[in-house]
Design a protein around this motif. Structure first.
Motif, PDB file in Angstrom:
ATOM      1  N   ILE A 128      22.370  48.409  15.035  1.00 47.36           N
ATOM      2  CA  ILE A 128      23.213  48.217  16.221  1.00 47.36           C
ATOM      3  C   ILE A 128      22.527  48.814  17.454  1.00 47.36           C
ATOM      4  O   ILE A 128      22.430  48.161  18.503  1.00 47.36           O
ATOM      5  N   LYS A 149      25.419  43.155  19.119  1.00 47.81           N
ATOM      6  CA  LYS A 149      25.962  44.527  18.983  1.00 47.81           C
ATOM      7  C   LYS A 149      27.479  44.518  18.838  1.00 47.81           C
ATOM      8  O   LYS A 149      28.035  45.190  17.962  1.00 47.81           O
ATOM      9  N   LYS A 182      29.816  45.815  15.661  1.00 43.56           N
ATOM     10  CA  LYS A 182      30.814  46.892  15.825  1.00 43.56           C
ATOM     11  C   LYS A 182      32.190  46.436  15.329  1.00 43.56           C
ATOM     12  O   LYS A 182      32.912  47.203  14.673  1.00 43.56           O
ATOM     13  N   GLU A 208      34.531  47.943  12.335  1.00 38.46           N
ATOM     14  CA  GLU A 208      35.943  48.279  12.563  1.00 38.46           C
ATOM     15  C   GLU A 208      36.844  47.635  11.504  1.00 38.46           C
ATOM     16  O   GLU A 208      37.780  48.262  10.997  1.00 38.46           O
ATOM     17  N   ARG A 237      35.820  52.927  11.929  1.00 36.13           N
ATOM     18  CA  ARG A 237      34.846  53.766  12.650  1.00 36.13           C
ATOM     19  C   ARG A 237      34.794  55.181  12.106  1.00 36.13           C
ATOM     20  O   ARG A 237      33.717  55.746  11.903  1.00 36.13           O
ATOM     21  N   ILE A 290      28.618  53.475  18.421  1.00 37.43           N
ATOM     22  CA  ILE A 290      29.705  52.807  17.693  1.00 37.43           C
ATOM     23  C   ILE A 290      30.971  52.746  18.554  1.00 37.43           C
ATOM     24  O   ILE A 290      31.711  51.770  18.532  1.00 37.43           O
TER      25      ILE A 290
END
Length: 935
Positions: free
Chosen positions: A532, A544, A548, A552, A557, A611
């Motif tokens: 990432i 990216k 992410k 999730e 996270r 993140i």
């Protein structure tokens, strides 16, 4: 024991006291511990008293020291060492030592006894002091440190001709220098290195006995973690003296246990000087010294020799590793070393063969890995050479020789998990901080099986990961992939291009597995985080933001960050982070590499932030990255320009050097030619004198005629010049008079602004001194002028004589050619002499004028100052007179006032003093003010 103690204390005869002390010595080393305890309790005080009072008798002193040694020491005989005794014995010796050193004078007394040359005093004294240091080291060290010349006295033991005392002196210094940097420095500066290296050489270097071992242990104490001593050792050229230690014979048949121990300590001593924990500058200078003196070459010879014991070979590999670590010159030399095989193979290849061979000892394989890591540390050239052996264009098609790259690939995909791990870590070090090689390694293709298309190295690594191999193998491969992908967007794109990779990573992270798998989960989280953070968004499906969102949904996270934290919390991670050398107690503990721990520290925080970042923040970050890249490009451009300018400067400097050398050569030739010309002139003058003598008799009339004609012209010219100088002289005098009047006006205006009598006196005295000096100079000038006038009169008389001769001389015709030439030479010489006289007259006249000006100015200033002084003195006298008159008038008035006040008082009229009147006036004013306020 009580009776013996009484005899020691009360006997007047020395023989009786000596016998009693001898008996106490016998009891102190008796078979039972009870006697030792009793002797220590009852006799210690008496024995110390004997040391203080009976210094003249060496025998009783020796017995007393031996008794104290037996009481304090824990060196029991073998038959006495039972299971329950050692702890009690340790306590007993420590307690007696504490009693002895409570009075610091006892240790100082012992130091003075050690100075005695008598064997019966010195040897037991050394043994007792060594025993005290063993029992209560720091306290005794402090007492010796503060006592005058304490350490220096003990250093003298190394120079004792009796080997027993010298050897025990080495043991004493070993105890003395333990963990005390101050004492270590003093011992080093007392020439310890020179003496110890001499002893090692005398004893036969590595072939020596236990004395060599003791000396090496003492050298280790002095050098380990002591930067000052290490620097002193290097600057004293002692590194060069270590080379003969490693000159092992070719037969290698005599490897005794003592020789192995000695060589092991010698290698450790080399490692102390080049340890990665030392300051980088000190380590680098020692590494260079070891290369220049041939020590590294000697170590490489042992490395490639046959019949060397395994533990010595392992330690030699570790030593060579640290000697080449981070030093480009040494790394280049190591790359050129070949093993004595047929055909010759590079030493690196031979070592890598040992590393990936599972039959080799574990410790040796660790040492080879460390050696490979040190070879590649800060060595981009070496990294490029290793990676180039994997690239398609450089692989040897014939297959005759095995390259380092092939060995690493073979180890990476072998069935032995330890080989997998070592090869992965070694390959990761080849990519460390080298973005170019990370991109080049993407070109590597592997033929997995016959008939199938080749697979890239990156793809093969991910394939093995997904197959569920051993934990050690997966950890090694994940470390390689993390190192490869970090700071390389192209490698990240290649990794993401395989659609199976991201699902595999998310699946591994999301599962709840056992403790062993937690480490793999943490590394998978790190790899996903790198994918990432270093993603350039070139693949639409793996941008990216999408990655992410995937974290999730699939992991969460918080859960991702927790799994990422498993790495740094692991016990094996903290062990690996301590030092660069891989040291593992067993193969199962071989999980983390030191350089990889640095990468984790660097990336853990930035991945956690990445993140949680939004897409807008990512965009901003990308913009910042672009600007930084542009800035880096500008910097690199300027660096190139500076490099080019440096090259031009170097070329210009070389040209300047060549020109200066040519200039020096030309100057040398010029000076040589000048000397030759001078020689020719001298020869010419001699010939001229001889020719003048020969022709004088024949042609005197014509010579005198021509000479007189020349002289007449010169004299007339001189007269004209003298007239000109006189006119100039008169003009200058007129200008001088005008300037003197201006100076007088300025000085009078300055003096009117107020000068004191003291300044006038000082100026007068200074002026007088200056006047005296000028008078002297004037006298000198007058004498010079008289001399000049005498010379002028002399010249005039000569001129008159010549004129007379001119008038009386008859013209002579028919002169020869040689005579004419001679006359012209003489005329030239006369002309030169006249010119010199002119210049001298001119210089003297100028000097005379300047001195006259100086004298006139100083005399005028003195006269002015004297006038001003007399005026001021008159004014001061007048002011004093006026002041005295005023004082007389004031005194008369005061007397009259006091007389009138007395008369008024007598008549009854109240008279107030001036002070009372003033206070009264103030009071009236206050009352008036109050009344106005009331109104």
């Amino acid at each position: 024991i009580q009776k013996l103690c009484d005899r020691v204390a009360s006997s007047t005869l020395l023989d009786d006291r000596r016998d009693a002390v001898r008996a106490l010595k016998s009891l102190s080393k008796a078979s039972t511990e009870k006697y030792r305890l009793e002797v220590g309790i009852q006799a210690m005080e008496h024995l110390i008293h004997v040391l203080q009072t009976d210094r003249s008798d060496s025998e009783i002193i020796g017995y007393a020291l031996d008794t104290l040694y037996n009481v304090i020491s824990n060196d029991l005989e073998e038959e006495e060492q039972e299971e329950n005794l050692p702890k009690q014995v340790d306590d007993l010796g420590s307690q007696f030592t504490e009693i002895f050193i409570k009075q610091q004078e006892n240790v100082t007394l012992l130091l003075t006894l050690v100075e005695e040359f008598d064997f019966h005093v010195r040897w037991p004294g050394v043994k007792l002091l060594t025993s005290l240091l063993k029992q209560q080291g720091p306290q005794v060290q402090q007492i010796i440190l503060v006592s005058p010349m304490g350490v220096s006295r003990l250093m003298d033991l190394l120079a004792d001709s009796r080997e027993v005392i010298r050897n025990d002196g080495v043991l004493l210094l070993q105890q003395l220098t333990k963990s005390n940097a101050a004492i270590q420095k003093i011992v080093a500066f007392e020439n310890a290195f020179e003496r110890l290296l001499d002893i090692v050489t005398e004893e036969g270097n590595s072939d020596g006995g236990i004395v060599v071992e003791d000396c090496l242990l003492l050298l280790q104490n002095l050098l380990k973690n002591n930067n000052s001593n290490q620097n002193f050792f290097k600057e004293g050229s002692y590194i060069q003296r270590m080379k003969p230690w490693f000159e092992v014979g070719d037969d290698n048949c005599g490897w005794s246990a003592q020789k192995v121990t000695n060589l092991h300590l010698m290698l450790q001593l080399v490692r102390v000087l080049v340890s990665p924990t030392n300051p980088p500058g000190a380590t680098s200078s020692c590494q260079k010294a070891m290369f220049h003196c041939g020590l590294l070459q000697q170590l490489c010879t042992i490395l490639m020799a046959t019949g060397v014991p395994a533990d010595i070979l392992t330690e030699t590999i570790n030593t060579v590793s640290e000697v080449i670590r981070g030093c480009q010159m040494n790394q280049d030399y190591f790359a050129s070393v070949n093993a004595p095989s047929n055909p010759p193979r590079p030493a690196i290849v031979v070592l890598l063969m040992s590393m990936v061979n599972e039959r080799q000892p574990f410790v040796l394989r660790c040492a080879v890995l460390y050696c490979f890591q040190c070879f590649l540390y800060k060595n981009q050239k070496g990294q490029g050479e290793i990676v180039s052996t994997l690239l398609p264009s450089t692989i040897d098609a014939t297959g005759n020789s095995v390259s380092a790259g092939q060995l690493l690939c073979g180890g990476l995909f072998s069935t032995d998990s330890l080989s997998n791990w070592c090869a992965a870590v070694a390959l990761a070090h080849a990519l460390q901080e080298n973005a170019t090689l990370k991109e080049q390694l993407l070109r590597v293709q592997l033929a997995t099986s016959i008939g199938n298309p080749p697979v890239s190295l990156l793809q093969q690594c991910t394939n093995i990961l997904s197959q569920g191999s051993k934990v050690q193998t997966r950890v090694g491969l994940l470390m390689l992939l993390c190192t490869w992908l970090s700071n390389c967007s192209i490698a990240v794109t290649h990794f993401l291009h395989n659609p199976a990779n991201i699902p595999f990573l998310t699946g591994q992270i999301a599962e709840n597995l056992g403790e062993e798998e937690q480490l793999v989960q943490g590394l998978c989280a790190l790899l996903l985080g790198i994918s990432i953070y270093y993603n350039d968004n070139s693949l639409e499906n793996y941008r990216k933001e999408k990655l992410k969102q995937l974290i999730e949904k699939r992991i969460g996270r918080e859960n991702f960050i927790e799994k990422l934290g498993f790495i740094s919390k692991h016990e094996l991670y903290s062990r690996a982070a301590q030092k660069p050398q891989p040291s593992f107690s067993s193969p199962d503990h071989m999980m983390f590499d030191h350089e990889f721990t640095k990468l984790v520290k660097e990336l853990e925080g930035v991945i956690s932030k990445a993140i949680y970042k939004s897409s807008e923040e990512d965009k901003k970050e990308e913009e910042v990255k672009k600007t930084l890249e542009q800035h880096d490009n500008i910097v690199t451009h300027y660096k190139k320009v500076i490099r080019e300018q440096d090259q031009e400067l170097e070329e210009l400097k070389q040209r300047i050097n060549t020109l200066t050398s040519q200039n020096e050569q030309l100057q040398a030739t010029v000076t040589q030619q000048v000397s030759q010309i001078q020689q020719h002139k001298d020869q010419y003058n001699l010939l001229k004198v001889q020719l003048g003598k020969d022709t004088q008799h024949h042609n005197s009339h014509s010579d005198t005629f021509q000479m007189n004609g020349i002289q007449m012209e010169e004299v007339s010219k001189l007269k004209e010049e003298l007239e000109e100088w006189k006119n100039k002289h008169e003009l200058l005098q007129g200008q001088l008079r005008e300037k003197d009047s201006v100076i007088d006006k300025l000085k009078s205006s300055q003096l009117e602004m107020g000068t004191t009598e003291q300044s006038l006196q000082t100026s007068k005295s200074g002026g007088l001194e200056h006047n005296n000096e000028l008078q002297k100079e004037l006298e000198m000038l007058r004498s010079q002028i008289q001399l000049q006038s005498a010379e002028i009169s002399k010249l005039q008389t000569e001129n008159q004589k010549l004129q007379v001769m001119n008038t009386t001389a008859d013209p002579v015709l028919g002169d020869s050619g040689a005579t004419a030439a001679n006359n012209s030479e003489l005329a030239g010489q006369l002309e030169r002499e006249i010119k010199e006289l002119k210049s001298e007259v001119k210089a003297l006249s100028e000097e005379k004028e300047s001195l006259k000006q100086h004298l006139d100015s100083s005399s005028s200033t003195v006269a002015i100052l004297q006038d001003e002084k007399s005026k001021l003195q008159q004014e001061v006298a007048e002011s004093k007179k006026e002041q005295d008159d005023l004082l007389v008038l004031l005194a008369d008035q005061d007397q009259k006032l006091s007389a009138l006040k007395i008369k008024l008082k007598d008549l009854g009229v109240p008279v107030e003093d001036e002070d009372d009147i003033e206070s009264g006036d103030q009071g009236d004013e206050d009352e008036d003010g109050d009344e106005e306020e009331q109104d």
